[in-house]
Design an enzyme around this catalytic site. Structure first.
Site, PDB file in Angstrom:
ATOM      1  N   SER A  78       0.821  -1.208   0.000  1.00 44.92           N
ATOM      2  CA  SER A  78       0.000   0.000   0.000  1.00 44.92           C
ATOM      3  C   SER A  78       0.856   1.260   0.000  1.00 44.92           C
ATOM      4  O   SER A  78       0.471   2.286  -0.556  1.00 44.92           O
ATOM      5  CB  SER A  78      -0.910   0.024   1.227  1.00 44.92           C
ATOM      6  OG  SER A  78      -1.716  -1.124   1.230  1.00 44.92           O
TER       7      SER A  78
ATOM      8  N   ALA B  14      -2.344  -9.557  -2.277  1.00 52.08           N
ATOM      9  CA  ALA B  14      -1.712  -8.852  -1.165  1.00 52.08           C
ATOM     10  C   ALA B  14      -2.263  -7.442  -1.079  1.00 52.08           C
ATOM     11  O   ALA B  14      -2.751  -6.882  -2.057  1.00 52.08           O
ATOM     12  CB  ALA B  14      -0.202  -8.820  -1.368  1.00 52.08           C
ATOM     13  N   CYS B  15      -2.153  -6.903   0.090  1.00 56.41           N
ATOM     14  CA  CYS B  15      -2.530  -5.530   0.361  1.00 56.41           C
ATOM     15  C   CYS B  15      -1.824  -4.619  -0.649  1.00 56.41           C
ATOM     16  O   CYS B  15      -0.637  -4.819  -0.886  1.00 56.41           O
ATOM     17  CB  CYS B  15      -2.092  -5.191   1.784  1.00 56.41           C
ATOM     18  SG  CYS B  15      -2.627  -3.599   2.332  1.00 56.41           S
ATOM     19  N   PRO B  16      -2.463  -3.653  -1.267  1.00 55.43           N
ATOM     20  CA  PRO B  16      -3.807  -3.133  -1.003  1.00 55.43           C
ATOM     21  C   PRO B  16      -4.920  -3.744  -1.858  1.00 55.43           C
ATOM     22  O   PRO B  16      -6.056  -3.279  -1.780  1.00 55.43           O
ATOM     23  CB  PRO B  16      -3.643  -1.653  -1.375  1.00 55.43           C
ATOM     24  CG  PRO B  16      -2.715  -1.693  -2.547  1.00 55.43           C
ATOM     25  CD  PRO B  16      -1.766  -2.838  -2.269  1.00 55.43           C
TER      26      PRO B  16
END
Lengths: 375, 76
Positions: A78, B14-16
């Site tokens: 992220s 996987a994130c995000p």
């Protein structure tokens, strides 16, 4: 502009040098409140990445123009996404490679001092979690104390300085992190020592670490004297190395003292803790340099990133050593305990050898700060 | 088991990505409808909970089946 990764080593250096920089932490608020990259001159903004999926325009006014911005998330995915969005807006940003997961595992070796015979003592600072481990080196031999599960770091370090690890110690059965001691001892055929009173339930072989069992490292006079000092756990043992250093385990820290509740009942062990801190430690030389197994706040770090202080100085300044009234002391260490470390029961069982979680699970169990102290 | 109006498979992501896909899928639902999400990323639980709350949605249930985390979110 491309986004650049920043390694945990680079971030550790910035923090130790007290550099000023800006962190945009894109984990959710609970995770950020619980645990983050700490630094004395760090400014923070916490906006969860999922609030930025539609764009970062709204947060641009909250970001500095004249300072480096480091984007951080749990694993890195992220933070790369957000860093790229910021980069498209013209900002120069980097992200923490490996995220908080890697930060939790980073170890920074710092030389604490020379030993009388020419040997050396190194402290391995686990800066993200506040764990401290030690390597005593003398004449080609090395001893490890309170090693973390990042076993390669110690074994590679020993190799670099051409030392053979012959003895591995844990000052107590840890509840906040998974010990790498047993694994290292097995890998290099070293002796693994544990205090027997903490090891009642372990399922593997170990040497009993007891007062009087001095251990020689190298062929010179570096003695590791176990000093029975219960209170954090019933077996907690300290070491005096080279008549100069007191490795205090989780009993005495720089700005706090060990908590007595992680392996049993606070009420039962607070008396031992008092006895160790106010009688056994007070009988030792004020000149001893205390090297604890943890730090809690960045202010406890010295200029070079190490964590140490003279016992005499701690006797004066550490609040936990200056409570005359025993009832007040009892109330402080049992009445006001912080939350327990993440997964501490599972961590204890892992350290006893009762369960063997995979690497990913071990990482997850260790997330967050160590929380071994009361202040 | 709960009824759902749409199922999103975010396993292995996987994130995000689990949240990115959840947000996209949610846009296609009407208020009151339920999205069922399957994920394997361990961080999904805390993140989906926080995301649902901040977006005014309702995380009505979650379950673990082996390695798979399942979530039911009602659109707000």
């Amino acid at each position: 502009m491309p986004v650049t990764p920043m390694t945990t080593k680079e971030v550790a250096k910035k923090v130790i040098n007290k550099e000023s920089f800006f962190i945009l932490d894109v984990r959710n608020e609970d995770a950020f409140q619980d645990w983050k990259v700490e630094g004395e001159n760090v400014q923070y903004l916490n906006i969860p990445y999922f609030d930025l999926l539609d764009g970062v325009e709204e947060i641009l006014p909250q970001l500095p123009q004249d300072k480096e911005v480091l984007v951080i998330c749990a694993k890195e995915g992220s933070s790369i996404m957000v860093a790229e969005m910021l980069s498209e807006e013209g900002l120069t940003v980097s992200y923490l490679q490996g995220g908080m997961k890697a930060w939790s595992e980073h170890l920074e070796p710092v030389k604490v001092g020379d030993l009388k015979d020419g040997g050396e003592l190194y402290q391995f600072v686990r800066i993200g979690k506040g764990c401290l481990s030690y390597m005593v080196v003398s004449n080609g031999e090395a001893a490890l104390i309170d090693a973390t599960r990042m076993t390669d770091v110690y074994m590679d370090f020993a190799k670099e300085i051409s030392a053979t690890i012959t003895h591995v110690f844990d000052t107590h059965l840890h509840a906040d992190h998974i010990s790498g001691g047993r694994q290292i001892a097995e890998a290099v055929n070293a002796t693994y020592w544990l205090p027997p009173k903490d090891a009642a339930e372990v399922v593997f072989q170990y040497e009993p670490l007891e007062e009087g069992n001095d251990v020689m490292i190298g062929n010179t006079t570096i003695q590791i004297q176990p000093l029975y000092s219960p209170g954090h756990t019933i077996g907690s043992t300290s070491f005096i190395i080279d008549d100069t250093y007191l490795l205090s385990g989780d009993i005495l820290f720089i700005d706090s003292i060990g908590r007595p509740d992680l392996a049993g009942l606070a009420e039962d062990w607070v008396g031992d803790l008092r006895e160790t801190l106010y009688k056994r430690y007070k009988a030792l030389s004020d000149e001893l340099i205390v090297l604890p197994a943890h730090f809690m706040i960045m202010e406890e770090l010295n200029e070079d990133g190490s964590v140490s202080e003279k016992l005499g100085t701690l006797s004066e300044k550490n609040h936990g050593l200056n409570i005359e009234d025993e009832a007040v002391f009892r109330e402080m260490v049992t009445g006001n305990l912080p939350p327990q470390p993440n997964a501490y029961q599972e961590i204890r069982e892992t350290n006893m050898g009762k369960i063997t979680p995979d690497d990913e699970k071990q990482r997850e169990m260790e997330i967050g700060p160590n929380r071994c102290a009361v202040r | 088991m709960m009824n759902s109006d749409k199922v999103l498979d975010a396993k292995g992501l996987a994130c995000p990505m689990p949240i990115v896909k959840t947000k996209k899928a949610m846009n296609e639902l009407e208020s009151g409808q339920v999205l069922e999400i399957h994920a394997t990323d361990k961080g999904a639980k805390a993140d989906l909970t926080a995301w649902a709350k901040s977006g005014g949605h309702d995380l009505v249930n979650h379950a673990e089946e082996g390695d798979v985390l399942k979530f039911w979110i009602k659109k707000g």
